[in-house]
Scaffold this motif. Structure first.
Motif, mmCIF file in Angstrom:
data_model
loop_
_atom_site.group_PDB
_atom_site.id
_atom_site.type_symbol
_atom_site.label_atom_id
_atom_site.label_comp_id
_atom_site.label_asym_id
_atom_site.label_seq_id
_atom_site.Cartn_x
_atom_site.Cartn_y
_atom_site.Cartn_z
ATOM 1 N N SER A 110 0.833 -1.207 0.000
ATOM 2 C CA SER A 110 0.000 0.000 0.000
ATOM 3 C C SER A 110 0.869 1.259 0.000
ATOM 4 C CB SER A 110 -0.926 -0.007 1.223
ATOM 5 O OG SER A 110 -1.715 1.169 1.262
ATOM 6 N N GLN A 162 3.930 1.505 -1.112
ATOM 7 C CA GLN A 162 4.590 1.646 -2.408
ATOM 8 C C GLN A 162 3.619 2.149 -3.468
ATOM 9 O OE1 GLN A 162 6.041 -1.882 -4.459
ATOM 10 N NE2 GLN A 162 7.929 -0.812 -4.999
ATOM 11 N N GLU A 163 2.376 1.658 -3.416
ATOM 12 C CA GLU A 163 1.346 2.130 -4.356
ATOM 13 C C GLU A 163 1.138 3.630 -4.188
ATOM 14 O OE1 GLU A 163 -0.422 0.861 -6.727
ATOM 15 O OE2 GLU A 163 -0.242 -1.315 -6.541
ATOM 16 N N SER A 164 1.078 4.102 -2.947
ATOM 17 C CA SER A 164 0.867 5.521 -2.674
ATOM 18 C C SER A 164 2.042 6.348 -3.174
ATOM 19 C CB SER A 164 0.690 5.732 -1.171
ATOM 20 O OG SER A 164 0.538 7.106 -0.874
ATOM 21 N N THR A 165 3.241 5.875 -2.917
ATOM 22 C CA THR A 165 4.440 6.588 -3.387
ATOM 23 C C THR A 165 4.480 6.626 -4.899
ATOM 24 O OG1 THR A 165 5.653 5.869 -1.421
ATOM 25 C CG2 THR A 165 6.961 6.603 -3.301
ATOM 26 N N TYR A 166 4.096 5.513 -5.504
ATOM 27 C CA TYR A 166 4.107 5.428 -6.972
ATOM 28 C C TYR A 166 3.112 6.409 -7.581
ATOM 29 C CZ TYR A 166 3.486 3.466 -11.649
ATOM 30 O OH TYR A 166 3.384 3.312 -13.005
ATOM 31 N N ARG A 167 1.905 6.502 -7.020
ATOM 32 C CA ARG A 167 0.895 7.413 -7.552
ATOM 33 C C ARG A 167 1.342 8.881 -7.417
ATOM 34 N NH1 ARG A 167 -2.781 3.872 -5.042
ATOM 35 N NH2 ARG A 167 -2.898 5.283 -3.234
ATOM 36 N N LYS A 168 1.928 9.191 -6.271
ATOM 37 C CA LYS A 168 2.400 10.561 -6.056
ATOM 38 C C LYS A 168 3.495 10.937 -7.048
ATOM 39 C CE LYS A 168 1.268 10.780 -1.144
ATOM 40 N NZ LYS A 168 1.804 10.856 0.241
ATOM 41 N N SER A 169 4.369 9.975 -7.313
ATOM 42 C CA SER A 169 5.467 10.263 -8.247
ATOM 43 C C SER A 169 4.921 10.452 -9.664
ATOM 44 C CB SER A 169 6.491 9.122 -8.231
ATOM 45 O OG SER A 169 5.932 7.927 -8.743
ATOM 46 N N ARG A 170 3.847 9.763 -9.993
ATOM 47 C CA ARG A 170 3.256 9.898 -11.335
ATOM 48 C C ARG A 170 2.527 11.227 -11.434
ATOM 49 N NH1 ARG A 170 5.304 7.027 -15.086
ATOM 50 N NH2 ARG A 170 3.334 7.073 -16.281
ATOM 51 N N GLU A 171 1.936 11.665 -10.339
ATOM 52 C CA GLU A 171 1.172 12.919 -10.360
ATOM 53 C C GLU A 171 2.082 14.131 -10.505
ATOM 54 O OE1 GLU A 171 -1.022 12.814 -6.783
ATOM 55 O OE2 GLU A 171 -2.461 11.295 -7.475
ATOM 56 N N THR A 172 3.268 14.053 -9.952
ATOM 57 C CA THR A 172 4.194 15.190 -9.987
ATOM 58 C C THR A 172 5.091 15.190 -11.207
ATOM 59 O OG1 THR A 172 5.782 13.933 -8.659
ATOM 60 C CG2 THR A 172 4.235 15.366 -7.485
#
Length: 308
Positions: A295, A297-307
């Motif tokens: 969870s 890692q999923e959150s970190t991954y989404r944030k990195s894609r958003e920025t």
């Protein structure tokens, strides 16, 4: 010096041969009778009681149960029964337990020190089971990923999984030891003692029946002057047959009535349940930890894609 007494020596030899013949005759008669029966040339075969025949069938079934189960459960005596047959692991892989590696790796100050820990021999050798092999593979994967920060969650998860698999492997070894000592040993003892006693008793009945039928056959063709002796032989054989049958019935009933096999089966099930329960608890405790890592890692991954 006295001369050789031929007559005395001949009489002695004749007496010895006669003794051998007398001891061999019952066996010879039984063998002859058995051959006649198998060739279909024998008449008036003595029938065994139905109760006796039913007990024989039940004893045969019980023997088959022991043989079939032992043919499978004997695998528990081989540590690597579930170990991947084509897997090649080095001495280094097997020379230190997973828990030992994980504990010492947590104190490593550099990548080189971690490598030295992984390749140095430990105090205990790792068993060759599927669970231990999974744990070793997972730990090796964790160490190969640990140098990459992006792969840290997976490396941590693999390390936790490795420790869990080792615990499951140890639980499996405990199960195996219990099955070997409390089930295999007990079932083997029953097979080699109680059931063997029943087999011997049944063999005595078979021999007594053959002796009786041979005596009856001889009495039918005996000369008038030998009829009395032949009838006495038949009566003696009948007594021996009845005694052997009663003894065999008693032995077979005792073997069939004992609760020992059911008690042994309970031990087998108890050992298996303890293992599966331990495995379920270990994986149940592990799963939330892996879900948390996933969870995060999923959150970190989404944030990195958003920025990006």
């Amino acid at each position: 010096m006295s001369g050789f007494d031929f007559n005395k020596s001949f009489q002695s030899l004749q007496g010895s041969v006669s003794g051998i013949s007398q001891s061999f005759t019952p066996f010879a008669k039984r063998t002859t009778r058995l051959i006649q029966e198998r060739l279909g040339n024998a008449e008036d075969k003595t029938e065994l009681p139905e109760e006796y025949l039913e007990l024989e069938r039940r004893i045969d079934a019980l023997k088959l149960v022991h043989q079939k189960l032992l043919s499978v459960t004997s695998q528990y005596e081989n540590e690597g029964y579930d170990y991947p047959p084509n897997l090649r692991e080095s001495f280094v892989d097997l020379s230190r337990t997973i828990s030992e590696k994980v504990t010492t790796l947590s104190h490593a100050q550099s990548a080189q020190e971690a490598q030295n820990i992984l390749t140095s021999p430990g105090s205990q050798k790792e068993p060759k089971t599927l669970n231990h092999a999974l744990g070793r593979a997972a730990l090796a994967g964790s160490e190969s990923l640990s140098s990459s920060s992006d792969s840290q969650p997976l490396a941590n998860a693999l390390q936790k999984y490795a420790v869990a698999e080792e615990k499951i492997g140890e639980a499996r070894l405990s199960q195996d030891q219990l099955i070997v000592t409390r089930f295999n040993a007990a079932f083997t003892t029953t097979l080699n003692t109680s059931i063997q006693f029943a087999t011997k008793a049944r063999r005595n009945v078979q021999n007594a029946r053959l002796t009786l039928d041979a005596a009856k056959a001889s009495a039918k063709v005996a000369k008038p002057e030998k009829q009395a002796a032949a009838q006495i032989e038949v009566e003696h054989a009948e007594d021996e047959f009845v005694a052997a049958t009663e003894e065999a019935v008693s032995v077979m009933k005792n073997v069939l009535d004992t609760p020992e096999p059911l008690r042994n089966l309970l031990e087998l099930i108890t050992a298996q349940l303890a293992f599966h329960k331990a495995a379920s608890e270990i994986l149940g405790d592990l799963l939330p930890e892996i879900e948390t890592l996933q969870s995060e890692q999923e959150s970190t991954y989404r944030k990195s894609r958003e920025t990006s």
